[in-house]
Design a protein around this motif. Structure first.
Motif, PDB file in Angstrom:
ATOM      1  N   PHE A   1     -40.842 -39.557 -56.460  1.00 47.12           N
ATOM      2  CA  PHE A   1     -41.373 -39.321 -58.072  1.00 47.12           C
ATOM      3  C   PHE A   1     -40.835 -38.079 -58.455  1.00 47.12           C
ATOM      4  CE2 PHE A   1     -44.601 -36.535 -60.213  1.00 47.12           C
ATOM      5  CZ  PHE A   1     -44.665 -37.358 -61.240  1.00 47.12           C
ATOM      6  N   ASN A   2     -40.015 -38.126 -59.473  1.00 44.66           N
ATOM      7  CA  ASN A   2     -39.341 -37.170 -60.211  1.00 44.66           C
ATOM      8  C   ASN A   2     -38.257 -36.272 -59.465  1.00 44.66           C
ATOM      9  OD1 ASN A   2     -38.735 -35.813 -62.775  1.00 44.66           O
ATOM     10  ND2 ASN A   2     -39.976 -34.141 -62.434  1.00 44.66           N
ATOM     11  N   GLY A   3     -37.645 -36.972 -58.687  1.00 43.92           N
ATOM     12  CA  GLY A   3     -36.834 -36.354 -57.613  1.00 43.92           C
ATOM     13  C   GLY A   3     -37.309 -35.647 -56.443  1.00 43.92           C
TER      14      GLY A   3
ATOM     15  N   LEU B   1     -48.911 -42.155 -59.268  1.00 49.09           N
ATOM     16  CA  LEU B   1     -47.665 -41.421 -59.564  1.00 49.09           C
ATOM     17  C   LEU B   1     -46.286 -41.916 -59.827  1.00 49.09           C
ATOM     18  CD1 LEU B   1     -47.608 -38.492 -56.911  1.00 49.09           C
ATOM     19  CD2 LEU B   1     -48.022 -38.214 -59.434  1.00 49.09           C
ATOM     20  N   ARG B   2     -45.952 -42.943 -59.050  1.00 49.90           N
ATOM     21  CA  ARG B   2     -44.712 -43.769 -59.169  1.00 49.90           C
ATOM     22  C   ARG B   2     -44.925 -44.686 -60.275  1.00 49.90           C
ATOM     23  NH1 ARG B   2     -39.794 -43.741 -59.918  1.00 49.90           N
ATOM     24  NH2 ARG B   2     -38.566 -45.352 -59.069  1.00 49.90           N
ATOM     25  N   ALA B   3     -45.788 -45.258 -60.390  1.00 49.74           N
ATOM     26  CA  ALA B   3     -45.981 -46.500 -61.490  1.00 49.74           C
ATOM     27  C   ALA B   3     -46.007 -45.644 -62.820  1.00 49.74           C
ATOM     28  CB  ALA B   3     -47.514 -47.068 -61.393  1.00 49.74           C
ATOM     29  N   SER B   4     -46.458 -44.245 -62.948  1.00 54.67           N
ATOM     30  CA  SER B   4     -46.350 -43.697 -64.339  1.00 54.67           C
ATOM     31  C   SER B   4     -44.847 -43.715 -64.444  1.00 54.67           C
ATOM     32  CB  SER B   4     -46.927 -42.312 -64.134  1.00 54.67           C
ATOM     33  OG  SER B   4     -46.112 -41.595 -63.488  1.00 54.67           O
ATOM     34  N   GLU B   5     -43.955 -43.561 -63.471  1.00 52.06           N
ATOM     35  CA  GLU B   5     -42.446 -43.418 -64.127  1.00 52.06           C
ATOM     36  C   GLU B   5     -41.857 -44.618 -64.906  1.00 52.06           C
ATOM     37  OE1 GLU B   5     -40.526 -39.980 -61.842  1.00 52.06           O
ATOM     38  OE2 GLU B   5     -41.008 -41.705 -60.731  1.00 52.06           O
ATOM     39  N   HIS B   6     -42.546 -45.888 -64.642  1.00 51.96           N
ATOM     40  CA  HIS B   6     -42.345 -47.157 -64.980  1.00 51.96           C
ATOM     41  C   HIS B   6     -43.017 -47.364 -66.298  1.00 51.96           C
ATOM     42  CE1 HIS B   6     -40.229 -48.310 -61.659  1.00 51.96           C
ATOM     43  NE2 HIS B   6     -41.110 -47.874 -60.756  1.00 51.96           N
ATOM     44  N   MET B   7     -43.914 -46.596 -66.835  1.00 56.33           N
ATOM     45  CA  MET B   7     -44.408 -46.579 -68.152  1.00 56.33           C
ATOM     46  C   MET B   7     -43.623 -45.822 -69.355  1.00 56.33           C
ATOM     47  SD  MET B   7     -48.351 -46.234 -67.454  1.00 56.33           S
ATOM     48  CE  MET B   7     -49.028 -47.187 -68.697  1.00 56.33           C
ATOM     49  N   GLN B   8     -43.637 -46.439 -70.479  1.00 54.79           N
ATOM     50  CA  GLN B   8     -43.005 -46.105 -71.562  1.00 54.79           C
ATOM     51  C   GLN B   8     -43.053 -44.730 -72.139  1.00 54.79           C
ATOM     52  OE1 GLN B   8     -43.076 -48.805 -74.925  1.00 54.79           O
ATOM     53  NE2 GLN B   8     -41.430 -50.182 -73.920  1.00 54.79           N
ATOM     54  N   GLY B   9     -42.390 -43.842 -72.255  1.00 52.35           N
ATOM     55  CA  GLY B   9     -42.559 -42.420 -72.770  1.00 52.35           C
ATOM     56  C   GLY B   9     -42.685 -41.436 -71.582  1.00 52.35           C
ATOM     57  N   PRO B  10     -42.336 -39.976 -71.878  1.00 53.78           N
ATOM     58  CA  PRO B  10     -42.294 -39.200 -71.179  1.00 53.78           C
ATOM     59  C   PRO B  10     -44.003 -38.971 -70.707  1.00 53.78           C
ATOM     60  CG  PRO B  10     -41.809 -38.079 -72.973  1.00 53.78           C
ATOM     61  CD  PRO B  10     -41.836 -39.625 -73.201  1.00 53.78           C
ATOM     62  N   LEU B  11     -43.987 -38.443 -69.493  1.00 53.90           N
ATOM     63  CA  LEU B  11     -45.640 -37.818 -69.132  1.00 53.90           C
ATOM     64  C   LEU B  11     -46.178 -36.815 -69.678  1.00 53.90           C
ATOM     65  CD1 LEU B  11     -48.075 -38.078 -66.745  1.00 53.90           C
ATOM     66  CD2 LEU B  11     -46.490 -36.268 -65.901  1.00 53.90           C
ATOM     67  N   PRO B  12     -47.144 -36.793 -70.983  1.00 54.78           N
ATOM     68  CA  PRO B  12     -47.519 -35.715 -71.579  1.00 54.78           C
ATOM     69  C   PRO B  12     -47.766 -34.598 -70.763  1.00 54.78           C
ATOM     70  CG  PRO B  12     -48.588 -37.579 -71.765  1.00 54.78           C
ATOM     71  CD  PRO B  12     -48.063 -37.949 -70.671  1.00 54.78           C
ATOM     72  N   ILE B  13     -47.152 -33.205 -71.249  1.00 50.19           N
ATOM     73  CA  ILE B  13     -47.376 -31.850 -70.452  1.00 50.19           C
ATOM     74  C   ILE B  13     -48.846 -31.610 -70.585  1.00 50.19           C
ATOM     75  CG2 ILE B  13     -46.858 -29.557 -70.529  1.00 50.19           C
ATOM     76  CD1 ILE B  13     -44.067 -30.506 -71.782  1.00 50.19           C
ATOM     77  N   GLU B  14     -49.591 -31.761 -71.498  1.00 51.23           N
ATOM     78  CA  GLU B  14     -50.906 -31.309 -71.738  1.00 51.23           C
ATOM     79  C   GLU B  14     -51.798 -32.654 -71.139  1.00 51.23           C
ATOM     80  OE1 GLU B  14     -52.213 -28.374 -72.255  1.00 51.23           O
ATOM     81  OE2 GLU B  14     -50.006 -27.810 -72.648  1.00 51.23           O
ATOM     82  N   ARG B  15     -53.093 -32.226 -70.649  1.00 53.50           N
ATOM     83  CA  ARG B  15     -54.089 -33.189 -70.060  1.00 53.50           C
ATOM     84  C   ARG B  15     -54.920 -33.611 -71.408  1.00 53.50           C
ATOM     85  NH1 ARG B  15     -56.247 -30.440 -64.640  1.00 53.50           N
ATOM     86  NH2 ARG B  15     -54.341 -30.687 -63.528  1.00 53.50           N
ATOM     87  N   ASN B  16     -54.232 -33.981 -72.329  1.00 56.36           N
ATOM     88  CA  ASN B  16     -55.118 -34.554 -73.658  1.00 56.36           C
ATOM     89  C   ASN B  16     -55.367 -35.937 -73.564  1.00 56.36           C
ATOM     90  OD1 ASN B  16     -52.484 -35.720 -73.990  1.00 56.36           O
ATOM     91  ND2 ASN B  16     -51.483 -34.158 -75.046  1.00 56.36           N
ATOM     92  N   ALA B  17     -55.770 -36.647 -74.711  1.00 60.64           N
ATOM     93  CA  ALA B  17     -56.065 -37.856 -74.678  1.00 60.64           C
ATOM     94  C   ALA B  17     -55.000 -38.892 -74.006  1.00 60.64           C
ATOM     95  CB  ALA B  17     -56.493 -38.590 -76.180  1.00 60.64           C
ATOM     96  N   ASP B  18     -53.900 -38.766 -74.528  1.00 58.67           N
ATOM     97  CA  ASP B  18     -52.899 -39.505 -74.087  1.00 58.67           C
ATOM     98  C   ASP B  18     -52.417 -39.382 -72.873  1.00 58.67           C
ATOM     99  OD1 ASP B  18     -52.284 -40.403 -76.804  1.00 58.67           O
ATOM    100  OD2 ASP B  18     -50.585 -38.943 -77.023  1.00 58.67           O
ATOM    101  N   TYR B  19     -52.447 -38.316 -71.952  1.00 58.81           N
ATOM    102  CA  TYR B  19     -52.545 -38.086 -70.699  1.00 58.81           C
ATOM    103  C   TYR B  19     -53.497 -38.863 -69.782  1.00 58.81           C
ATOM    104  CZ  TYR B  19     -52.194 -35.085 -66.351  1.00 58.81           C
ATOM    105  OH  TYR B  19     -52.039 -34.651 -64.796  1.00 58.81           O
ATOM    106  N   ILE B  20     -54.698 -38.686 -70.420  1.00 64.18           N
ATOM    107  CA  ILE B  20     -55.914 -39.334 -69.555  1.00 64.18           C
ATOM    108  C   ILE B  20     -55.952 -40.841 -70.004  1.00 64.18           C
ATOM    109  CG2 ILE B  20     -58.597 -39.694 -69.719  1.00 64.18           C
ATOM    110  CD1 ILE B  20     -58.647 -36.665 -70.592  1.00 64.18           C
TER     111      ILE B  20
ATOM    112  N   GLY C   1     -44.243 -33.401 -61.851  1.00 63.03           N
ATOM    113  CA  GLY C   1     -43.701 -34.126 -62.910  1.00 63.03           C
ATOM    114  C   GLY C   1     -43.412 -33.280 -64.335  1.00 63.03           C
ATOM    115  N   ALA C   2     -44.276 -32.451 -64.964  1.00 65.20           N
ATOM    116  CA  ALA C   2     -44.204 -31.831 -66.044  1.00 65.20           C
ATOM    117  C   ALA C   2     -43.675 -30.572 -65.632  1.00 65.20           C
ATOM    118  CB  ALA C   2     -45.671 -31.757 -66.783  1.00 65.20           C
ATOM    119  N   ARG C   3     -43.620 -30.101 -64.415  1.00 67.08           N
ATOM    120  CA  ARG C   3     -43.264 -28.526 -63.989  1.00 67.08           C
ATOM    121  C   ARG C   3     -44.108 -27.623 -64.469  1.00 67.08           C
ATOM    122  NH1 ARG C   3     -38.543 -29.869 -61.393  1.00 67.08           N
ATOM    123  NH2 ARG C   3     -37.231 -31.340 -62.071  1.00 67.08           N
TER     124      ARG C   3
END
Length: 573
Positions: free
Chosen positions: A262-264, A284-303, A480-482
């Protein structure tokens, strides 16, 4: 050593629906070694071992045993544990599974016909305790410090007594009536049959003696002789099937943890029959196969992103990961790149709205029957220990529910687990259906991560059904989002509920309070537009647990973070 106890009250305004960070965490920077556990007494016991020349496994053992005394509702000699260990010399990550099997003579039909309360409290709910054997086996393989000296702090604390804090009382109070039903548990853990007040000191001389037998004779001091016989006698007097042979024949498992890239990083967690590790790693790993970067904030897109992945994974894990001969192969197949690409694809096309056609997650009526550990009061705790050389332990220990089966065998002082409550009993085809000499599933998910063979993170959390989702958030944020480790712990949490019956909704997200009414209303509105139902949960340790972690920073420094939603404590040198 630099100690930082910090609270962040500034909203991070990347999106309007992002929660502000309002939690508190105890953070310590260190250069030699660091430790974070569920209670200051356990942290002090482990740190003392490190300062006196013991290694990280030694320190983890001392902390684990002390933690079982200091947090009697969460873990102890009567429970289970899962330990991950990174050996800096070999670079290998090993796993010790010490769960609580059912009795060899278990009458499955009789057990499944018991009322739900009898499968949850009392001796029919008790499996053979695994923690003492697991700790001693880890010591025999990796320990260097005198065994008796590792047990001594816990025995001393039991004799001197533990002081009840506000955080402890909050976890204690819901089980007042359960404890009152057992004479020994009532005498040890209630005052006048009531939850002890803040500041009360509770002594347990019987537990001190049990620990001293463990110190003198190792695993045999628990599984053979007086301690085992007292537990067996009490169980059989209550009509439960535990025998002396169940105790004397108990062996923990040394096994390989599950792992994904996961992310190196290489991220490791618990294998079957635990479901938590597979869930965390697959998401974790499946999230890297989805389109777009992982959101940094725990917002609606992240959830929404992780909610969709979990919706796809929950039923698959339920069907496949349990104490079966096929479980190891099935778990690794679940984590294969082909499978996780398929998971990501299914998650992207899923409609969270439960009224929508959901061919991806269609469940048979009883397929989600998972037992009791999904309830609110799962009693678990976690500790982490690491040194500058790269040796690292991530250890989760549990009684299943808080105060387990709420019984104490006379003369032992040991609160016994209720791991049998985690079996499925309504769907015979479930791989987790109750069975003799079988391990029930658990959501326990300790994590160790490495990068280029060097350790980067050890983390774990309590919280029953919430463990995988909360662990997922911490690991995704930090690796992931450091996001800085302290900030990841301070953030409010969410949890997609895992249905335990087919009638329960599959789109219900719990949101931890940590924002203004306006901010939370905005977040809930955005999630509703995406198809998610939401409920608010208080920002305390009862529902979303606590947790502890250690991360390696540039330059070799260690940072230990203890989540003060509970009584957690970090320290180091």
């Amino acid at each position: 050593m630099l100690r930082l106890r910090s609270v962040c009250r500034v909203a991070l305004a990347v999106l309007s629906a992002a929660w502000p960070s309002t939690g508190v965490c105890d953070s310590v920077e260190a250069t030699k070694w660091a430790i974070a556990t569920g209670h200051p007494a356990a942290t002090a016991a482990g740190l003392a071992v490190l300062r006196d020349g013991g290694n990280v496994v030694d320190a983890a053992i001392a902390a684990s045993l002390t933690l079982g005394v200091a947090e009697p509702y969460g873990s102890g000699l009567g429970g289970k544990m899962v330990l991950l260990y990174h050996d800096a010399t070999t670079g290998k990550v090993s796993c010790v599974l010490a769960l609580c099997p059912s009795a060899a003579a278990m009458d499955v039909e009789r057990f499944t016909e018991l009322p739900g309360a009898a499968r949850k409290y009392g001796y029919h709910a008790v499996g053979v305790p695994g923690l003492p054997a697991g700790l001693h086996a880890a010591y025999e393989r990796w320990g260097t410090y005198p065994w008796a000296k590792l047990v001594a702090p816990a025995a001393r604390l039991a004799e001197e007594g533990i002081v009840v804090s506000e955080e402890m009382r909050e976890l204690w109070a819901p089980h007042q009536n359960d404890l009152a039903n057992d004479a020994e548990a009532c005498a040890l853990y209630l005052l006048n049959k009531k939850t002890p007040p803040v500041g009360a000191k509770l002594r347990n001389a019987d537990l001190a003696e049990t620990l001293r037998r463990f110190a003198d004779h190792g695993a045999d001091g628990f599984y053979r002789g007086e301690t085992a016989q007292r537990i067996v006698d009490a169980a059989q007097a209550a009509g439960a099937p535990l025998t002396s042979a169940d105790f004397s024949g108990y062996k923990p498992r040394f096994t390989e943890p599950l792992a994904v890239n996961f992310n190196g990083h290489r991220v490791y967690s618990s294998p079957a029959p635990l479901t938590g590790g597979a869930t965390v790693l697959a998401a974790l790993r499946a999230s890297e196969h989805m389109q777009g970067p992982l959101p940094i904030e725990r917002n609606a897109d992240y959830i929404d992103r992780f909610g969709r992945l979990l919706r796809v994974l929950y039923p698959r894990v339920t069907r496949e990961v349990a104490d079966t001969p096929e479980a190891e192969g099935v778990s690794w197949e679940l984590l294969s790149e082909a499978t996780l690409r398929s998971v990501a694809h299914d998650a992207a096309r899923l409609n969270p709205d439960p009224t929508a056609l959901d061919p991806v997650n269609a469940l048979r009526d009883r397929e989600a029957d998972e037992g009791i550990e999904c309830e609110l009061s799962a009693g678990t705790t976690h500790l982490v220990v690491a040194d500058a050389a790269g040796n690292m332990v991530s250890l989760t220990q549990s009684l299943s529910l808080h105060f387990g089966a709420a019984v104490v065998a006379p003369g032992t002082g040991v609160v016994l687990n209720d791991s049998m409550s985690n079996f499925a009993t309504g769907w015979r085809e479930s791989p987790n259906y109750a069975g003799a000499n079988k391990l029930a599933r658990s959501t326990v998910s300790p994590v160790i991560a490495t990068r280029d063979g060097l350790p980067t993170l050890a983390v774990g959390l309590p919280g029953g059904q919430r463990i995988p989702t909360m662990t997922l958030q911490i690991v995704a944020d930090t690796l992931g989002a450091r996001v800085p480790l302290e900030e990841a712990f301070r953030r409010p949490r969410f949890h997609l509920r895992r249905p335990i019956t087919a009638k329960q909704p599959k789109n219900l997200v719990d949101l931890e309070e940590g924002a203004t009414e306006e901010e939370l209303a905005t977040l809930r509105r955005e999630l509703a537009q995406l198809g998610w139902a939401t409920e608010r949960k208080p920002a305390n340790g009862l529902y979303f647990g606590g947790g502890n972690a250690i991360g390696y920073q540039p330059g070799g420094k260690l940072i230990a973070v203890a989540d003060t939603r509970r009584t957690n404590s970090a320290d180091g040198d």
